[in-house]
Each structure stands twice: as structure tokens, then as C-alpha cells.
Design an enzyme around this catalytic site. Structure first.
Site, mmCIF file in Angstrom:
data_model
loop_
_atom_site.group_PDB
_atom_site.id
_atom_site.type_symbol
_atom_site.label_atom_id
_atom_site.label_comp_id
_atom_site.label_asym_id
_atom_site.label_seq_id
_atom_site.Cartn_x
_atom_site.Cartn_y
_atom_site.Cartn_z
ATOM 1 N N CYS A 15 0.860 -1.173 0.000
ATOM 2 C CA CYS A 15 0.000 0.000 0.000
ATOM 3 C C CYS A 15 0.904 1.233 0.000
ATOM 4 O O CYS A 15 1.811 1.351 0.809
ATOM 5 C CB CYS A 15 -0.943 0.099 1.190
ATOM 6 S SG CYS A 15 -2.263 -1.104 1.150
ATOM 7 N N ARG A 38 4.035 -0.911 -4.567
ATOM 8 C CA ARG A 38 3.604 -1.315 -3.221
ATOM 9 C C ARG A 38 2.225 -1.957 -3.205
ATOM 10 O O ARG A 38 1.747 -2.375 -2.136
ATOM 11 C CB ARG A 38 3.603 -0.099 -2.284
ATOM 12 C CG ARG A 38 4.968 0.553 -2.140
ATOM 13 C CD ARG A 38 4.871 1.812 -1.310
ATOM 14 N NE ARG A 38 4.663 1.511 0.087
ATOM 15 C CZ ARG A 38 5.611 1.419 0.992
ATOM 16 N NH1 ARG A 38 6.863 1.608 0.645
ATOM 17 N NH2 ARG A 38 5.327 1.148 2.240
ATOM 18 N N TRP A 78 -2.762 -2.720 -1.650
ATOM 19 C CA TRP A 78 -2.556 -4.163 -1.658
ATOM 20 C C TRP A 78 -3.534 -4.681 -0.612
ATOM 21 O O TRP A 78 -3.391 -4.415 0.574
ATOM 22 C CB TRP A 78 -1.113 -4.512 -1.282
ATOM 23 C CG TRP A 78 -0.820 -5.969 -1.427
ATOM 24 C CD1 TRP A 78 -0.477 -6.641 -2.572
ATOM 25 C CD2 TRP A 78 -0.844 -6.963 -0.390
ATOM 26 N NE1 TRP A 78 -0.298 -7.968 -2.312
ATOM 27 C CE2 TRP A 78 -0.514 -8.201 -0.992
ATOM 28 C CE3 TRP A 78 -1.124 -6.931 0.977
ATOM 29 C CZ2 TRP A 78 -0.446 -9.394 -0.264
ATOM 30 C CZ3 TRP A 78 -1.058 -8.113 1.698
ATOM 31 C CH2 TRP A 78 -0.719 -9.329 1.084
ATOM 32 N N ASN A 134 -1.888 2.714 5.188
ATOM 33 C CA ASN A 134 -1.049 1.562 4.858
ATOM 34 C C ASN A 134 -0.800 0.824 6.162
ATOM 35 O O ASN A 134 -0.312 1.416 7.116
ATOM 36 C CB ASN A 134 0.275 2.064 4.244
ATOM 37 C CG ASN A 134 1.356 0.999 4.234
ATOM 38 O OD1 ASN A 134 1.068 -0.180 4.158
ATOM 39 N ND2 ASN A 134 2.601 1.422 4.312
ATOM 40 N N GLY A 135 -1.154 -0.471 6.202
ATOM 41 C CA GLY A 135 -0.941 -1.251 7.418
ATOM 42 C C GLY A 135 -2.201 -2.012 7.779
ATOM 43 O O GLY A 135 -3.082 -2.203 6.942
ATOM 44 N N GLU A 152 16.104 -19.384 -5.546
ATOM 45 C CA GLU A 152 15.817 -18.064 -6.107
ATOM 46 C C GLU A 152 15.228 -18.205 -7.520
ATOM 47 O O GLU A 152 14.266 -17.528 -7.880
ATOM 48 C CB GLU A 152 17.101 -17.222 -6.109
ATOM 49 C CG GLU A 152 17.106 -15.961 -6.964
ATOM 50 C CD GLU A 152 16.101 -14.891 -6.545
ATOM 51 O OE1 GLU A 152 15.429 -15.045 -5.515
ATOM 52 O OE2 GLU A 152 15.982 -13.891 -7.290
ATOM 53 N N LYS A 183 11.511 -16.948 -8.532
ATOM 54 C CA LYS A 183 11.324 -15.932 -9.582
ATOM 55 C C LYS A 183 10.367 -16.458 -10.636
ATOM 56 O O LYS A 183 9.494 -15.755 -11.113
ATOM 57 C CB LYS A 183 12.689 -15.602 -10.185
ATOM 58 C CG LYS A 183 12.886 -14.196 -10.585
ATOM 59 C CD LYS A 183 13.479 -13.286 -9.538
ATOM 60 C CE LYS A 183 12.788 -13.254 -8.237
ATOM 61 N NZ LYS A 183 13.452 -12.476 -7.228
ATOM 62 N N GLU A 204 6.836 -16.423 -9.255
ATOM 63 C CA GLU A 204 6.322 -15.060 -9.054
ATOM 64 C C GLU A 204 5.835 -14.417 -10.339
ATOM 65 O O GLU A 204 4.795 -13.781 -10.360
ATOM 66 C CB GLU A 204 7.432 -14.149 -8.480
ATOM 67 C CG GLU A 204 7.679 -14.318 -7.013
ATOM 68 C CD GLU A 204 8.713 -13.324 -6.507
ATOM 69 O OE1 GLU A 204 8.437 -12.594 -5.558
ATOM 70 O OE2 GLU A 204 9.841 -13.277 -7.066
ATOM 71 N N HIS A 208 15.387 -38.556 -2.455
ATOM 72 C CA HIS A 208 14.575 -38.818 -1.264
ATOM 73 C C HIS A 208 13.130 -38.376 -1.444
ATOM 74 O O HIS A 208 12.416 -38.200 -0.460
ATOM 75 C CB HIS A 208 15.196 -38.137 -0.043
ATOM 76 C CG HIS A 208 16.570 -38.631 0.262
ATOM 77 N ND1 HIS A 208 16.834 -39.922 0.631
ATOM 78 C CD2 HIS A 208 17.775 -38.006 0.191
ATOM 79 C CE1 HIS A 208 18.140 -40.079 0.803
ATOM 80 N NE2 HIS A 208 18.724 -38.925 0.533
ATOM 81 N N LYS A 213 5.645 -5.082 -3.152
ATOM 82 C CA LYS A 213 6.960 -4.892 -2.537
ATOM 83 C C LYS A 213 6.800 -4.136 -1.230
ATOM 84 O O LYS A 213 5.768 -3.509 -1.027
ATOM 85 C CB LYS A 213 7.769 -4.017 -3.476
ATOM 86 C CG LYS A 213 8.976 -4.679 -4.051
ATOM 87 C CD LYS A 213 9.639 -3.751 -4.994
ATOM 88 C CE LYS A 213 11.120 -4.007 -5.019
ATOM 89 N NZ LYS A 213 11.471 -5.342 -5.486
HETATM 90 C C1 G6P Z 1 8.401 -9.240 -1.174
HETATM 91 C C2 G6P Z 1 8.982 -9.088 -2.570
HETATM 92 C C3 G6P Z 1 10.256 -9.927 -2.699
HETATM 93 C C4 G6P Z 1 11.246 -9.572 -1.602
HETATM 94 C C5 G6P Z 1 10.602 -9.742 -0.209
HETATM 95 C C6 G6P Z 1 11.491 -9.224 0.908
HETATM 96 O O1 G6P Z 1 7.869 -10.499 -0.996
HETATM 97 O O2 G6P Z 1 8.047 -9.488 -3.551
HETATM 98 O O3 G6P Z 1 10.849 -9.673 -3.971
HETATM 99 O O4 G6P Z 1 12.353 -10.411 -1.712
HETATM 100 O O5 G6P Z 1 9.384 -8.992 -0.157
HETATM 101 O O6 G6P Z 1 11.594 -7.829 0.788
HETATM 102 P P1 G6P Z 1 12.740 -6.974 1.445
HETATM 103 O O7 G6P Z 1 12.405 -5.553 1.079
HETATM 104 O O8 G6P Z 1 12.693 -7.205 2.921
HETATM 105 O O9 G6P Z 1 14.024 -7.429 0.850
#
Ligand code: G6P
Length: 607
Positions: free
Chosen positions: A2, A27, A74, A98-99, A479, A483, A486, A502, A602
């Protein structure tokens, strides 16, 4: 998560707010809205979905007025429809938030008992209702805001406007970020500096518990106790120019191409380029005496931490505990006082990581944070901040911040190893020179894009994909899988290659591509055996390897991306880049919204 902003001044507020929301859209993009004061009357426009929808509404029905607030959402409480979109307006008040207001249910019951009628399913509406109720009983905007804030539990950044009070915005921050921007005859509120950069000349980051009264020519800040306080104002960094796509199709593409520069800049920040000595800020405690490092982070930053664990344990011989922040904080780990709590976060605002920071602080740990935004809440709550130099990362899926985090972790590993006597001068020199060689090796990766695209064609057709790696390359497999999930919405799982037998081996057939991260390091032979096991069961092997590895994998891998050979220490940094590019190329083939994938955001400021 947000984004909020506010403008109080002399120019028509709505277009300024809209542009600030564009910069905050990373955000959240479930809905958006703006409310302004037009001759004392609250007017607002809201629309579900991305900002383009709000833009169409505003074009059809522009908003007048020089005081206003805006929000990009969000969703937490309530569907992302227009009714639940912010600003929430009740009687004489409009609010963006926001929150999460954690006690909203009890407040709502109380307000309903007072005869108040709610028009949304959000937690935020209680704030507007509370303030309006107090104002209807004669309180001034300031009194009503102050008293209402005292009733709220949870996390919030708020911006509030009041009918018949043109030229006034009240803001508040408690557990979610909020900054004040200073202009000439105009003042601004914003969730971050990116929102405020082109508008304001100076910026003040509010402290937790602060609330602020803005008029076009004045800013009064109060702390939680209601005392007027002064908070430092800093010149606005010239970051506005950095927030553009520079001709790339997506922010993610641009940010992927920034890997070499970001790695280089970050290394120069943590290692003196002339003396080649690691140059971290003063810790204020001895790295030798740290009994244990407890690492924590979320998302991609957690995978960077996993690489860091391998390095710190193997090279600096320090015991490391590690967990995702949302788990660590509820695990009640027994920690030895004087240990190092090591947090990694691009934004420095992630609520789970912040909560873990507070747990670590209560357990007498020294708090060290690796951050991209050093002015963030985590930056201010840490004993030592190790800054990466990644620049603004707008794409929701993290890319360049990851290699920047690894670059800082590499320097920290060398510093700890040298302090603890496990890394001697010549090994340190070798590690530093291999790090400084990385930006050029990273640039070479972009010559392999055609091969990555061939791999992407195979992955894009799959329903499930397995990623395998061993040792420091296991987190890179994680990772890669994250990705891909996502941004392409293809199901992917990552396994430590040795663990495949396993369980996950039962998934293997010709329809499940297996992406292997296999530089020719010490674990290459072991990884090769795991690849053979998969191949024997009909698996299609797609390999990221180097020249030496390619010779061994030819005839086994259906598709290869061959990278320059580098020292094993830096291999995870280099191999991250093509793995992220693969996800990007697959997303392009799938036609998804690369920069703003569904359901994500984010700066995740909720737990
Ligand atoms: C969200 C984003 C990720 C990021 C994570 C941690 O989930 O989509 O891309 O890695 O937050 O964010 P930070 O700002 O703490 O690295």
C-alpha cells in the site's frame, strides 16, 4: 505494501498525487483512489485494479482542489473492489492507510453501537469513523486525530483530510513508513522518498509514533506522547531520474541489466578499491567474540542469507542459525547474549523482518542489517547498517538487490574471517580480486541471452519445473524457482540436488524440465550424478554451467547456458543473473504482467 501520499499547497493536488501514486504502485495495485478538498468539500475518485483505471475515472471527472490524499492498495481486509478502495470518506473526514488496524473489530462494534453505519469491509474505515465521530462532537481535526490515534492498535501510516479545512493534512506513522516532503508553499506526505523525490526539496523520515500536521507553509511534528518534536530534514536525493524504464520494456529488464553496475558499486562501498581491504563501518563490537550469527530475512533476501550462511560457516568458521523472519520470530530460539542478529532487506520495511529484529534486540543481539534503503525503519533500528548500492528497485520481483546483498555478505565474510583468523591475507586478496572481477563477468552473461531464450521456450510449456543446485548454488536454485513462480505463474520447486532421490525424483518425467545450477566447483561431480539419475528417468536437463562443466554435460543436457568460469566463492553471485533472466524470458513468453505480478507487492509492511 500500500502506498500513500498527500499534497497540501497551491497547485491542483490531484495530478501531483496521481504521479506520486505511479511511483508507489510497486507497493500494491489492487485498487487506487484520490480525495481532495474542493472549497471545503471532500470529493473523491476511486477505481478497482491498477492506476490506469483510476486515470480513466479522473480524466472523465477531474478533481479540483489544492489539498488531497491518495492511495494505491494491496488488499488485506476486503475484496479489491471500489467500495473497499481508499480513501475512506465518512462525514467530514477522508483517510488513506497503509498497514493493518488490529483492533478494528472491537472498534467497529463500538462504533456500530454508537449508530455508525459502515460502507466498506476494511479495517481502515474505523479510523475515518472514529475521527468523524469525535469531530461531530465538537473536536478540532487535531484533537480528533490525536485521540483517535491513541485508540488504534496495529501498524499504520495514515494521511487524513478534513471537510471545511482546506490547506490541512494530518499524517501519522506507527509501524509503517511515512515521510514528509518540504516544497515552497507546499508540503507533502509519502510512503517513501521515491514518491516525494520530484516534488520536494527536503525530506524528513518520521519516527515511529510520530504524527504530523501539515499546512502549505508549516510542518509540526508530535511524538507519541503528544510533545512537539524536531526531526532532521535531509536534502532530497536526486533519485527521481533513476525511476524510469530507460527504454527497456519492463523495470525488471532494466534492473536485470543493472546487475554488473550494482555489483561494482556495492563492492566499492564495502571494499576499498585502492587498498583492496574490506572497509565496513565500525561495528562497535568485536567480530572475534561473536558466539553465533542469527540470520533472517524474507523472500529473495532470505535466499541471499542462505548463501551467506554457507560463506560465514565455511570461510569465517562462525556458527550460523537461519530462518525466514516470519518463523524465527515465533520460534523463541535460545540466543547467547552478544551474538549477531544479521538481517537482510531491500526495503528495510518488511514487517516480518522488522518483528524479527525486535525479537533479536530483546535477546541482546547486536543488530547488523544489510539494506538498500538505509533511511528505512530497519536502518534506524540497527546498530550497524551495511548499505548496498542497488538504487531504486521498482519491479516487484527482486533482481539486482539480490546480487548486491550477496556482494555485501561476501565482504562481511572476508571481514569476519580475517578478524577470526580463518582467512589469511593471501586468501583475502584472492577473494577480493575475484569479487572485483565480477562486474565484467556479469556483463558477459548478457551475451548468453539467446541461449537463455531457447531454454525459456522449454520452460514456458511446462506445468511444473524442478530447480536443482548444491552447496552455495542450492539457494540460487531456490531463487530461480521463486522468480519463475512469481512472474510466470508456473509451479516450480527447488531442491538440494542430493535430496532429489529422497522424494522429488518421483515427479520426474519428460514433461518436467529440470533446471540445474552447476558451475564446475567442488560439488560438480556430485551434482552430475544427480543429473544422471534424473536423466535416466526421462528428465529433460537444462543446465546453467561454465566452460569446464559444459564439456561434461554435453550429451546429457538438452539445453545449456555456458557462463565464464569463476572462483567458486563468487559463483552464486554470477549464476543468479541468468537464472533470473530465464524467469523474465519465460514470463515474456507467457505474456504475464512482469513488473506487477498478480497478488504480490513490494515493501511488505503487514505480517
Ligand atoms: C516481497 C517481494 C520480494 C522480496 C521480499 C522481501 O515479498 O516481492 O521480492 O524479496 O518482499 O523484501 P525486502 O524488502 O525485505 O528485501
Amino acid at each position: 505494501m500500500c502506498g500513500i501520499c498527500g499534497v497540501v499547497g497551491h497547485r491542483t493536488a490531484s495530478p501531483l498525487i496521481f504521479e506520486a501514486l505511479r511511483r508507489l504502485e510497486y507497493r500494491g495495485y489492487d485498487s487506487a483512489g484520490i480525495a481532495t478538498l474542493d472549497h471545503g468539500r471532500i470529493d473523491r475518485r476511486r477505481a478497482p485494479g491498477k492506476l490506469d483505471h483510476l486515470q480513466a475515472v479522473l480524466e472523465a471527472q477531474p478533481l479540483a482542489g489544492t489539498t488531497g490524499i491518495g492511495h494505491t492498495r494491496w488488499a488485506t481486509h476486503g475484496e479489491p473492489n471500489e467500495q473497499n478502495a481508499h480513501p475512506h470518506a465518512v462525514g467530514q473526514v477522508a483517510v488513506v492507510h497503509n498497514g493493518i488496524i488490529e483492533n478494528y473489530e472491537s472498534l467497529r462494534d463500538e462504533l456500530v453501537a454508537e449508530g455508525r453505519v459502515f460502507s466498506s469491509e476494511t479495517d481502515t474505515e474505523v479510523v475515518a469513523q472514529l475521527i468523524d465521530l469525535m469531530m461531530s462532537r465538537g473536536a478540532s481535526p487535531q484533537e480528533a486525530a490525536r485521540e483517535s490515534l491513541q485508540r488504534l492498535q496495529g501498524a499504520y501510516a495514515l494521511a487524513i483530510i478534513f471537510a471545511r479545512h482546506d490547506g490541512l493534512i494530518i499524517g501519522a506513522r506507527h509501524g509503517a513508513p511515512l515521510a514528509v516532503g518540504y516544497g515552497e508553499g507546499e508540503m507533502f506526505l509519502g510512503s517513501d522518498s521515491i514518491a516525494l523525490a520530484p516534488l520536494a526539496q527536503k525530506i524528513t523520515y518520521l519516527d515511529d509514533g510520530d504524527w504530523v500536521v501539515l499546512t502549505p507553509r508549516s510542518v509540526q511534528i508530535f511524538d507519541e506522547a503528544g510533545q512537539k518534536v524536531k526531526r532532521p530534514a535531509q536534502p532530497m536525493a536526486l533519485i527521481a531520474g533513476a525511476v524510469g524504464k530507460d527504454g527497456y520494456r519492463h523495470y525488471m529488464e532494466k534492473e536485470l541489466h543493472e546487475h554488473p553496475v550494482v555489483i561494482g558499486q556495492t563492492l566499492q562501498r564495502v571494499i576499498d578499491p585502492v587498498s583492496k581491504a574490506v572497509a565496513l563501518p565500525e561495528f562497535g563490537f568485536s567480530l572475534v567474540e561473536v558466539p553465533r550469527v542469527t540470520m533472517t530475512a524474507c523472500g529473495s533476501a532470505y535466499y541471499a542469507a542462505l548463501v551467506g550462511r554457507y560463506w560465514l560457516e565455511a570461510e569465517a568458521r562462525v556458527p550460523v542459525d537461519i530462518d525466514v523472519a516470519s518463523e524465527l520470530r515465533y520460534r523463541a530460539p535460545p540466543l547467547t547474549p552478544g551474538g549477531m542478529g544479521l538481517l537482510i532487506s531491500q526495503s528495510g520495511e518488511t514487517a516480518d523482518t522488522l518483528a524479527a529484529l525486535r525479537l533479536l534486540r530483546r535477546s541482546d543481539q547486536r543488530i547488523v542489517s544489510i539494506l538498500n534503503v538505509e533511511t528505512s525503519t530497519m536502518g534506524r533500528d540497527s546498530d550497524v547498517t551495511l548499505g548496498m548500492v542497488a538504487g531504486p528497485e521498482i519491479s516487484v520481483a527482486s533482481t539486482k538487490a539480490f546480487t548486491a546483498q550477496l556482494s555485501v555478505l561476501a565482504a562481511l565474510t572476508i571481514a569476519m574471517g580475517q578478524a577470526r583468523g580463518t582467512i589469511d591475507a593471501s586468501r583475502a586478496q584472492q577473494m577480493v580480486s575475484t569479487l572485483f572481477d565480477l562486474p565484467s563477468r556479469a556483463a558477459e552473461v548478457f551475451q548468453r541471452v539467446a541461449d537463455i531464450q531457447k531454454m525459456a521456450v522449454i520452460v514456458a510449456e511446462a506445468r511444473d519445473v524442478l530447480y536443482l543446485g548444491r552447496g552455495v548454488c542450492f539457494p540460487i536454485a531456490l531463487e530461480g524457482a521463486l522468480k519463475l513462480k512469481e512472474i510466470s505463474y508456473i509451479h516450480a520447486e527447488a531442491y538440494a540436488a542430493g535430496e532429489m532421490k529422497h522424494g522429488p525424483i518421483s515427479l520426474i518425467d519428460k514433461d518436467v524440465p529440470i533446471v540445474v545450477i552447476a558451475p564446475s566447483t567442488i560439488l560438480f561431480d556430485k551434482t552430475l550424478s544427480n543429473i544422471q539419475e534424473a536423466k535416466a528417468r526421462g528428465g529433460r536437463i537444462l543446465a546453467f554451467t561454465d566452460e569446464k562443466g559444459a564439456a561434461r554435460l554435453s550429451g546429457i543436457a538438452e539445453q545449456m547456458v555456458v557462463l565464464p568460469e569463476v572462483d567458486a566463492f563468487v559463483a552464486p553471485i554470477l549464476f543468479t543473473i541468468p537464472v533470473q533472466i530465464l524467469a523474465y524470458e519465460v514470463a515474456l513468453l507467457k505474456g504475464t504482467d512482469v513488473d506487477q505480478p498478480r497478488n504480490l507487492a513490494k515493501s511488505v509492511t503487514v505480517e
